[in-house]
Design an enzyme around this catalytic site. Structure first.
Site, PDB file in Angstrom:
ATOM      1  N   LYS A 134      10.355  20.341  26.994  1.00 59.95           N
ATOM      2  CA  LYS A 134       9.124  21.178  26.751  1.00 59.95           C
ATOM      3  C   LYS A 134       8.186  20.496  25.842  1.00 59.95           C
ATOM      4  O   LYS A 134       8.454  20.269  25.009  1.00 59.95           O
ATOM      5  CB  LYS A 134       9.782  22.273  26.139  1.00 59.95           C
ATOM      6  N   SER A 194       9.226  31.254  27.973  1.00 62.22           N
ATOM      7  CA  SER A 194       8.304  30.387  27.966  1.00 62.22           C
ATOM      8  C   SER A 194       8.516  29.057  28.672  1.00 62.22           C
ATOM      9  O   SER A 194       7.571  28.407  28.713  1.00 62.22           O
ATOM     10  CB  SER A 194       7.857  30.206  26.443  1.00 62.22           C
ATOM     11  N   SER A 217      13.663  32.594  25.959  1.00 57.56           N
ATOM     12  CA  SER A 217      12.767  31.548  26.626  1.00 57.56           C
ATOM     13  C   SER A 217      13.604  30.370  27.301  1.00 57.56           C
ATOM     14  O   SER A 217      12.821  29.654  28.315  1.00 57.56           O
ATOM     15  CB  SER A 217      11.753  31.040  25.856  1.00 57.56           C
TER      16      SER A 217
END
Ligand code: GLN
Length: 477
Positions: free
Chosen positions: A73, A148, A172
């Protein structure tokens, strides 16, 4: 799509090399460009790393994740690569060092292939808040993959990496895992070092893995867990052997079903899918018991007060002076701050900063922030009480399956409500895993969440692995 078991088989049979495997993944990234799951791809670097690991394999000195291809990420630092956090603010910002998790993955000989798209500064539940465009759900590109860490979930689902690292501040990792039909683990707070993770809400943030199955998630956790002198909140708790906990045996395990998580607002198909799995556990010797977490109704409010407060403080550093974006044509310092922040941040990040500043402001601090802290304690105590009688809890991960792009983006409250079952684990600091447990009438994946005691990842991995082994091959049912 490959699990690490299949990679190991091919490597030892000599039918693949780390280099050819990395090429395969690069091909899948190319093929999946329209999904927008990657912000950057390190093709040359990854291939070079793969060749080094091939040499180590030949010499018998390769690490435990040799040939596993991982994407990261884009809120976690990889030395000499950009770390954008999905924001215009850090569009061109290059990391000066590796995050501890990245250092540990490299030390285990995993191959780092690139960085995943995400909601700006990890704020969101749909990956629509990225400055680099939204991420699409492979099953239906009109829909969102959750957020997210939407890019990290899609990367695994679409075979762009064997596993990936996401972050979970309020859901997330688990929510996008549920929407995309992969396994996602949020470890106990303090289990994994946050050094080199750009902070959103420091008392909530956790780094954790996505994978196609529990075993791969356990393998990555094994590599990244453990104390780190660079992060004072990382725990001095020994790291157990996670693979050993995958016994496929749930006899005698006491599993709690929190009544409040099956109340109004939960889609019927999700409830039914979960009930089937709960029956399966019961039929195999687990003891199922209803429990109550009475403060559940306050979790969303408490999370959005405390997490925004921490965010407003953490994001103060992005002011044009040192990190990232600086507005052009400025006359004085105050204008530099205002213009850089106004132009560099997107609307959701600004909303969070304003909310967080408000709840911390003199006059409102007691009513919101201090009260939020007290309620956080009550929520933690709910879990402590429940864990006196059960070993873990089973809940839905999300109240619905993947929604359409644009469906909730105009209504922040609706978006926040999609975190209803996940934020409690971050408030309590406990581990949680989401695993696929079927599909709805549109063929969209349904997620089942298992919550455990602090540092008891072995139990939730064990239940997760057991349930996985009872799924029908391919259908996820
Ligand atoms: N969806 C939640 C939020 O927007 C959680 C985000 C996260 O876990 N990073 O804050």
């Amino acid at each position: 799509m490959r699990t690490y078991d299949s990679i190991q088989t091919d490597l030892s049979a000599g039918v693949a090399t780390c280099e050819s495997i990395t090429q395969e993944y690069l091909g899948a990234i190319e093929k999946g460009r329209h999904l927008n799951a990657m912000i950057s791809v390190f093709a040359e670097r990854a291939l070079e790393q793969a060749r080094t690991v091939d040499q180590k394999l030949a010499a018998g000195s390769a690490g435990p994740l040799a040939g596993m291809v991982v994407s990261i990420k884009d809120v976690i630092c990889v030395k000499d690569e950009k770390v954008t956090c999905g924001s215009k603010m850090l569009e061109d910002f290059v990391s000066l060092y590796d995050a501890t998790v990245v250092e540990r993955l490299k030390a285990a000989d995993a191959i780092i292939i690139g960085k995943n798209n995400m909601d700006e500064f990890a704020m969101g539940s749909s990956t629509e808040n990225s400055a680099f465009g939204r991420v699409k759900l492979p099953h239906d590109p009109e829909r969102v993959p959750g957020g997210s860490s939407g890019g990290s979930a899609v990367a695994v689902r679409a075979g762009m990496s064997t596993t990936s690292l996401g972050t979970d501040t309020g859901g997330s990792i688990r929510q996008p895992a549920a929407f995309t039909g992969v396994v996602g683990l949020k470890p106990t707070y303090g289990r994994v070092s946050r050094y080199g993770l750009v902070a959103f809400a420091s008392s909530f943030d956790c780094i954790g893995p996505f994978g196609l199955n529990t075993k791969d998630v356990a393998r990555v956790l094994q590599a990244i867990a453990g104390h780190d002198p660079q992060d004072s909140t990382s725990a001095h708790v020994p790291v157990p052997d996670y693979l050993q906990s995958l016994t496929k045996d749930v006899r005698g395990l006491r599993i709690g079903i929190p009544r409040e998580y099956f109340a109004e607002g939960l889609a019927d198909e999700i409830r039914e899918a979960l009930e089937k799995h709960i029956d399966r556990l019961r039929d195999n010797g687990a003891v199922i018991e209803e429990v109550s977490l009475p403060h559940t109704e306050y979790t969303i409010a408490t999370y959005y007060i405390l997490a925004t407060a921490e965010a407003s403080s953490n994001l103060a550093r992005f002011d044009g002076a040192r990190y990232g974006y600086r507005a052009k044509g400025i006359q004085d310092l105050s204008e530099m701050y205002t213009k850089s922040r106004s132009e560099g941040f997107g609307p959701e990040v600004k909303r969070r900063i304003m909310l967080g500043t408000y709840v911390l402001s003199a006059g409102y601090y007691d009513a919101y922030y201090r009260k939020g802290q007290k309620v956080r304690r009550l929520i933690q105590e709910d879990f402590l009480k429940a864990f006196r009688s059960v070993d873990c809890l089973i809940t839905p991960t999300t109240p619905s399956t993947a929604f359409k792009a644009g469906e909730k983006s105009g209504d922040p409250l609706q978006m926040y409500l999609s975190d209803i079952y996940t934020t409690s684990a971050n408030l309590a600091g406990i581990p949680g895993i989401s695993i696929p447990c079927g599909t709805d009438h549109d063929g969209l994946p349904i997620g089942l969440q298992i919550l455990g005691k602090q540092f008891d990842e072995p139990t939730i991995l064990r239940v997760s692995d057991f349930l996985e082994s009872t799924f029908e091959e391919g259908s996820g049912n």
